[in-house]
Design an enzyme around this catalytic site. Sequence first.
Site, PDB file in Angstrom:
ATOM      1  N   LYS A  30       0.820  -1.213   0.000  1.00  0.00           N
ATOM      2  CA  LYS A  30       0.000   0.000   0.000  1.00  0.00           C
ATOM      3  C   LYS A  30       0.853   1.262   0.000  1.00  0.00           C
ATOM      4  O   LYS A  30       0.319   2.359  -0.033  1.00  0.00           O
ATOM      5  CB  LYS A  30      -0.948  -0.006   1.212  1.00  0.00           C
ATOM      6  CG  LYS A  30      -1.970  -1.131   1.159  1.00  0.00           C
ATOM      7  CD  LYS A  30      -2.744  -1.277   2.449  1.00  0.00           C
ATOM      8  CE  LYS A  30      -3.829  -0.294   2.632  1.00  0.00           C
ATOM      9  NZ  LYS A  30      -4.664  -0.597   3.815  1.00  0.00           N
ATOM     10  N   LYS A  65       2.356   2.608   2.326  1.00  0.00           N
ATOM     11  CA  LYS A  65       2.088   3.432   3.513  1.00  0.00           C
ATOM     12  C   LYS A  65       3.030   2.976   4.631  1.00  0.00           C
ATOM     13  O   LYS A  65       3.258   1.788   4.799  1.00  0.00           O
ATOM     14  CB  LYS A  65       0.672   3.178   4.040  1.00  0.00           C
ATOM     15  CG  LYS A  65      -0.479   3.666   3.234  1.00  0.00           C
ATOM     16  CD  LYS A  65      -1.776   3.459   4.076  1.00  0.00           C
ATOM     17  CE  LYS A  65      -3.001   3.979   3.405  1.00  0.00           C
ATOM     18  NZ  LYS A  65      -4.202   3.885   4.248  1.00  0.00           N
TER      19      LYS A  65
HETATM   20  N1  C2G Z   1     -12.597   6.188   5.731  1.00  0.00           N
HETATM   21  C1  C2G Z   1     -13.724   7.010   5.761  1.00  0.00           C
HETATM   22  N2  C2G Z   1     -13.578   8.339   5.953  1.00  0.00           N
HETATM   23  C2  C2G Z   1     -12.343   8.885   6.124  1.00  0.00           C
HETATM   24  C3  C2G Z   1     -11.199   8.059   6.099  1.00  0.00           C
HETATM   25  C4  C2G Z   1     -11.352   6.696   5.906  1.00  0.00           C
HETATM   26  O1  C2G Z   1     -14.865   6.517   5.602  1.00  0.00           O
HETATM   27  N3  C2G Z   1     -12.234  10.225   6.307  1.00  0.00           N
HETATM   28  C5  C2G Z   1     -12.803   4.754   5.510  1.00  0.00           C
HETATM   29  C6  C2G Z   1     -12.122   4.259   4.242  1.00  0.00           C
HETATM   30  O2  C2G Z   1     -12.969   4.476   3.119  1.00  0.00           O
HETATM   31  C7  C2G Z   1     -11.956   2.764   4.548  1.00  0.00           C
HETATM   32  C8  C2G Z   1     -11.740   2.751   6.076  1.00  0.00           C
HETATM   33  O3  C2G Z   1     -12.211   4.028   6.567  1.00  0.00           O
HETATM   34  O4  C2G Z   1     -13.155   2.063   4.232  1.00  0.00           O
HETATM   35  C9  C2G Z   1     -10.285   2.580   6.456  1.00  0.00           C
HETATM   36  O5  C2G Z   1      -9.547   3.608   5.825  1.00  0.00           O
HETATM   37  P1  C2G Z   1      -7.935   3.430   5.739  1.00  0.00           P
HETATM   38  O6  C2G Z   1      -7.415   3.059   7.054  1.00  0.00           O
HETATM   39  O7  C2G Z   1      -7.403   4.625   5.013  1.00  0.00           O
HETATM   40  O8  C2G Z   1      -7.799   2.128   4.834  1.00  0.00           O
HETATM   41  P2  C2G Z   1      -7.408   2.061   3.291  1.00  0.00           P
HETATM   42  O9  C2G Z   1      -6.050   2.624   3.081  1.00  0.00           O
HETATM   43  O10 C2G Z   1      -8.549   2.606   2.530  1.00  0.00           O
HETATM   44  O11 C2G Z   1      -7.246   0.482   3.085  1.00  0.00           O
HETATM   45  O12 C2G Z   1      -8.061  -3.806   1.295  1.00  0.00           O
HETATM   46  C10 C2G Z   1      -8.638  -2.567   1.646  1.00  0.00           C
HETATM   47  C11 C2G Z   1      -7.624  -1.643   2.249  1.00  0.00           C
HETATM   48  O13 C2G Z   1      -6.992  -2.245   3.360  1.00  0.00           O
HETATM   49  C12 C2G Z   1      -8.274  -0.331   2.657  1.00  0.00           C
END
Ligand code: C2G
Length: 134
Positions: A45, A47
């Site tokens: 990712k 990250k």
């Molecule tokens: N999210 C949200 N609002 C935000 C930030 C995040 O609704 N302001 C949601 C994202 O859409 C996701 C979840 O919170 O559904 C987790 O976000 P992240 O930790 O950024 O995960 P991500 O990098 O999107 O990884 O296989 C799927 C991945 O692991 C998702």
Amino acid sequence: MKRVITYGTFDLLHYGHINLLKQAKAFGDFLIVGLSTDAFNEQEKGKHSFFSYEMRKDLLSSIRYVDLIIPEENWEQKADDIRRYEADIFVMGDDWEGKFDYLEQETGVKVIYVPRTPEISSTQIREMLGTKDS
Ligand code: C2G
């Protein structure tokens, strides 16, 4: 018993994450969270999370909406997880709109994208804190 599953890094836990977990749990009775491991974050990712997997797991497990946390180690495990944990519903924020529709055909799970919470992200928090996203 309706079982819901979702995935993410959940670094620097914030109200956007809480909104997502709250919305996901509202679709069922049991919420499984696939939490990205540190290796998956870094290798796949691009990250580098501020908090380690164990710290992120501790934080998530203190949230009332979360019932089970499993490690997310790769992009391909979702269909197997859905079968293994008998998930009926797969939920992600709509920044992922369309990306996981294949899971419906592959497993019969219902895929739902919920509105992402605007103006908050782990990246933004990191930038405000002035910590480099190394
Ligand atoms: N999210 C949200 N609002 C935000 C930030 C995040 O609704 N302001 C949601 C994202 O859409 C996701 C979840 O919170 O559904 C987790 O976000 P992240 O930790 O950024 O995960 P991500 O990098 O999107 O990884 O296989 C799927 C991945 O692991 C998702």
